[in-house]
Design an enzyme around this catalytic site. Structure first.
Site, PDB file in Angstrom:
ATOM      1  N   PRO A   1      -7.255 -21.460  13.820  1.00  0.00           N
ATOM      2  CA  PRO A   1      -6.819 -20.466  13.109  1.00  0.00           C
ATOM      3  C   PRO A   1      -7.834 -19.940  12.089  1.00  0.00           C
ATOM      4  O   PRO A   1      -8.177 -20.823  11.281  1.00  0.00           O
ATOM      5  CB  PRO A   1      -5.463 -20.965  12.424  1.00  0.00           C
ATOM      6  CG  PRO A   1      -5.768 -22.479  12.124  1.00  0.00           C
ATOM      7  CD  PRO A   1      -6.605 -22.859  13.469  1.00  0.00           C
ATOM      8  N   MET A   2      -8.237 -18.884  12.016  1.00  0.00           N
ATOM      9  CA  MET A   2      -9.106 -18.245  11.260  1.00  0.00           C
ATOM     10  C   MET A   2      -8.903 -16.839  10.491  1.00  0.00           C
ATOM     11  O   MET A   2      -8.610 -15.858  11.143  1.00  0.00           O
ATOM     12  CB  MET A   2     -10.457 -18.201  12.035  1.00  0.00           C
ATOM     13  CG  MET A   2     -10.854 -19.592  12.302  1.00  0.00           C
ATOM     14  SD  MET A   2     -12.636 -19.145  13.381  1.00  0.00           S
ATOM     15  CE  MET A   2     -11.784 -18.760  14.924  1.00  0.00           C
TER      16      MET A   2
ATOM     17  N   CYS B   1      -6.335 -25.744   4.301  1.00  0.00           N
ATOM     18  CA  CYS B   1      -7.270 -24.548   3.625  1.00  0.00           C
ATOM     19  C   CYS B   1      -7.555 -24.931   2.266  1.00  0.00           C
ATOM     20  O   CYS B   1      -6.963 -25.243   1.407  1.00  0.00           O
ATOM     21  CB  CYS B   1      -6.535 -23.224   3.440  1.00  0.00           C
ATOM     22  SG  CYS B   1      -7.453 -21.846   2.751  1.00  0.00           S
TER      23      CYS B   1
ATOM     24  N   HIS C   1      -8.216 -32.329  10.393  1.00  0.00           N
ATOM     25  CA  HIS C   1      -9.964 -31.589  10.097  1.00  0.00           C
ATOM     26  C   HIS C   1     -10.392 -32.952   9.054  1.00  0.00           C
ATOM     27  O   HIS C   1      -9.835 -33.454   8.079  1.00  0.00           O
ATOM     28  CB  HIS C   1      -9.863 -30.525   9.016  1.00  0.00           C
ATOM     29  CG  HIS C   1     -11.154 -29.905   8.939  1.00  0.00           C
ATOM     30  ND1 HIS C   1     -11.377 -28.695   8.581  1.00  0.00           N
ATOM     31  CD2 HIS C   1     -12.462 -30.450   8.960  1.00  0.00           C
ATOM     32  CE1 HIS C   1     -12.742 -28.204   8.286  1.00  0.00           C
ATOM     33  NE2 HIS C   1     -13.489 -29.484   8.757  1.00  0.00           N
TER      34      HIS C   1
ATOM     35  N   ASN D   1     -10.966 -31.837  14.324  1.00  0.00           N
ATOM     36  CA  ASN D   1     -11.548 -30.585  13.842  1.00  0.00           C
ATOM     37  C   ASN D   1     -12.578 -31.080  13.059  1.00  0.00           C
ATOM     38  O   ASN D   1     -12.461 -31.724  12.098  1.00  0.00           O
ATOM     39  CB  ASN D   1     -10.557 -29.637  13.025  1.00  0.00           C
ATOM     40  CG  ASN D   1     -11.142 -28.409  12.681  1.00  0.00           C
ATOM     41  OD1 ASN D   1     -11.034 -27.808  11.784  1.00  0.00           O
ATOM     42  ND2 ASN D   1     -12.222 -27.810  13.368  1.00  0.00           N
TER      43      ASN D   1
ATOM     44  N   GLU E   1     -16.014 -22.709  13.431  1.00  0.00           N
ATOM     45  CA  GLU E   1     -17.246 -21.894  13.222  1.00  0.00           C
ATOM     46  C   GLU E   1     -18.074 -21.896  14.475  1.00  0.00           C
ATOM     47  O   GLU E   1     -19.009 -20.974  14.815  1.00  0.00           O
ATOM     48  CB  GLU E   1     -18.035 -22.611  11.975  1.00  0.00           C
ATOM     49  CG  GLU E   1     -19.298 -21.613  11.441  1.00  0.00           C
ATOM     50  CD  GLU E   1     -19.539 -22.079  10.070  1.00  0.00           C
ATOM     51  OE1 GLU E   1     -20.283 -22.997   9.848  1.00  0.00           O
ATOM     52  OE2 GLU E   1     -19.147 -21.483   9.134  1.00  0.00           O
TER      53      GLU E   1
END
Length: 575
Positions: free
Chosen positions: A34-35, A119, A186, A219, A244
């Site tokens: 999700p970005m 985030c 992540h 991630n 990225e």
């Protein structure tokens, strides 16, 4: 009309854990992250065509999703696209009820709902969501538990790790116990961002995978298909998520590094079919052409300025033509690379050919800047050094002796060419002795009043600003747009205000800003001519006026039974 997939499966039991991953998500191993403003429908479709098996929507704000129908339409309800499945919708939220309400509105358009707990940006800190909730375990338990009970689709989470592996493991186990059916880890802490990102810890991810009984996605540190395979082998996760790496090479999961223009043209074709905001398209083209734009700086500026999709396509086409001309230097070997050679096949021959023709060995892993390739984020020290053709902002400033405007200021200057950003021309304000805010009043407030929709500035404020109705100033103000009564029209406020712009706050008798001055003057019943506050004067006038008025006699109440009394009035009313 075709119903959403979730609506057609309402009567089926909700799948959980590995059953959910293997059936609903079809055993997805290659995942697009999700970005924000980047994983929109057009980009998801491009990624799926090149090896992605599962995609997430951009992070959506739960509160806005509930109250704004346009926000829902633009981000999820735009159209039903069968190609865009399986799909997980991600929300940021910090309230169980709000999270569930938003998820209920989205569940019929996706295969699962994800809670963003990863985030690390400042906006997440201000909004109190994302990775800044990772210490509030009670709240997270309630959010996941309520969503697990109320939704017809599974709930998943995306998290960042703690510095300590054991705490990260306990964190993951808590989310699993609350009802999380799939966990994306992540391998960086919330402090690891921007130039301080560093490498993600696969050891943390491996420990989480061993400790939970639900599928885990990894991630971090994913730049190629080899990284994907190595991560799965080293950590034992079910899938690998890329953010990225995917933005710079959407064909990452295919194990290819095609020419940039190949994917850029394909993406623009998809955007024409599935439109999205121009800012999204521009951002994607900047990522795809990142390495080439370091060479062709002028086209970088052109790409930043164009206002239409066709304008962006034209700049991309110009970049393609320049790169193809450059590819001719490498002869047929370079063109063979573009037509499908892998990273290993022919790489040595290409480097040898370029070195022979140019007398220099090409820098980097891939021999050409116009090949889709990873972007390595510079560290805090690397980013400040001058490197090759790309000059740092600080180096340019030192060389030219002038300030280089930021991108944001450059955009403002494009919209308003006459705007100046010279710090020496900015007005200087004295600071309030109490709160530290600038001392502002009088005509300094006129431009703000105009923006606030105040259409009149009365004679009192004119007097504070130095415009007196009894002098020639009124005529001058009238010529600028004032009415004869001394009131300014909205259009004239800025014109007159710019002429009379002065630091009236410097005349404050208390040396305070207007807000602090008003509080103090009211408390002490004092005047401040500099701010136009006349508490003492008004009180004196009020007392003087009361002294000139005759005392009013209080009316005497009529006795019961006397003429005009209550009983008489009632009897006459009932008669």
């Amino acid at each position: 009309m075709d119903l959403p997939l979730s609506a057609s499966l309402e009567m089926m039991p909700k799948l959980q854990g590995f059953e959910f991953w293997s059936h609903t998500l079809r055993g997805a191993r290659h995942v697009v992250a999700p970005m924000v403003d980047q994983s929109e429908l057009a980009w998801r479709l491009l990624s799926r065509r090149h090896g992605a098996q599962l995609c997430y929507t951009p992070m959506l704000h739960a509160q806005v999703f509930i109250r704004d129908a346009n926000y829902r339409k633009e981000n999820l309800y735009c159209e039903v696209c069968p190609e865009d499945r399986p799909l997980i919708v991600q929300f940021c939220a910090n309230d169980p009820e709000v999270f569930v309400q938003a998820a209920l509105l989205a569940q019929d358009y996706c295969d699962a709902i994800d809670l963003n707990l990863g985030c690390p940006q400042m906006i997440a800190k201000r909004g109190h969501y994302g990775a800044f909730l990772q210490d509030e375990w009670d709240l997270l338990q309630r959010m996941i538990l309520l969503a697990h009970e109320k939704l017809s689709v599974p709930v998943t989470c995306k998290i960042r790790v703690f510095p300590e592996i054991d705490k990260t493991v306990r964190y993951a186990q808590m989310l699993e116990k609350a009802g999380c059916q799939l966990l994306t880890v992540h391998g960086r802490t919330k402090e690891q961002k921007g130039p301080l990102s560093g490498a993600a810890s696969w050891e943390h991810i491996k420990a989480v995978r061993k400790a939970v009984a639900i599928p885990v996605f990894a991630n971090g540190n994913i730049q190629s298909l080899q990284d994907v395979e190595r991560c799965i082998q080293d950590t034992g996760v079910q899938g690998v998520m890329s953010a990225e790496g995917n933005l710079h090479n959407p064909a990452l999961f295919e194990g290819r590094s095609p020419a940039v223009w190949e994917l850029a043209e394909e993406y623009l074709d998809i955007v024409r079919e599935h439109p999205c905001p121009l800012s999204y398209v521009r951002a994607h083209l900047f990522k795809l052409w990142h390495h080439t734009l370091q060479v062709h700086q002028q086209l970088r500026e052109e790409l930043a300025k164009v206002k239409t999709l066709e304008g962006i396509a034209a700049v991309s086409q110009e970049l393609k033509m320049r790169c193809q001309a450059r590819a001719g230097t490498g002869g047929s070997l370079a063109l063979s690379w573009v037509r499908g050679w892998g990273r290993d096949q022919g790489l040595g021959l290409l480097q040898e050919e370029i070195s022979r023709q140019e007398g220099a060995k090409p820098a980097g892993d891939l021999p050409f800047h116009w090949i889709c390739q990873p972007y390595v984020r510079p560290g805090p020290r690397e980013g400040s050094k001058e490197k090759g053709g790309a000059r740092s902002k600080r180096a340019l400033e030192e060389e030219s002796g002038t300030e280089v405007l930021s991108k944001n200021k450059q955009k403002k200057q494009l919209r308003n060419p006459h705007k100046t950003f010279d710090p020496s021309l900015k007005p200087k304000y004295a600071k309030c002795d109490q709160c530290g805010n600038p001392k502002v009043s009088g005509f300094q407030l006129l431009p703000r009043l105009c923006l606030w929709g105040v259409g009149k500035v009365g004679p009192a404020l004119l007097g504070v600003a130095g415009l007196h109705p009894g002098r020639g100033d009124l005529l001058e103000a009238s010529l600028a747009g004032c009415s004869p009564a001394g009131y300014l029209s909205p259009g004239a406020m800025l014109a007159t205000g710019s002429r009379a712009f002065c630091a009236q706050g410097n005349r404050c008798v208390f040396s305070l800003c207007r807000g602090c001055c008003k509080k103090r003057a009211s408390k002490e019943t004092a005047d401040c001519p500099g701010h136009g506050l006349l508490f003492k004067t008004k009180l004196e006038k009020s007392l003087a006026w009361k002294g000139t008025q005759p005392e009013l006699q209080e009316p005497q109440p009529a006795a019961p039974g006397t003429p005009g009394g209550f009983s008489e009035v009632m009897s006459s009313a009932l008669a």
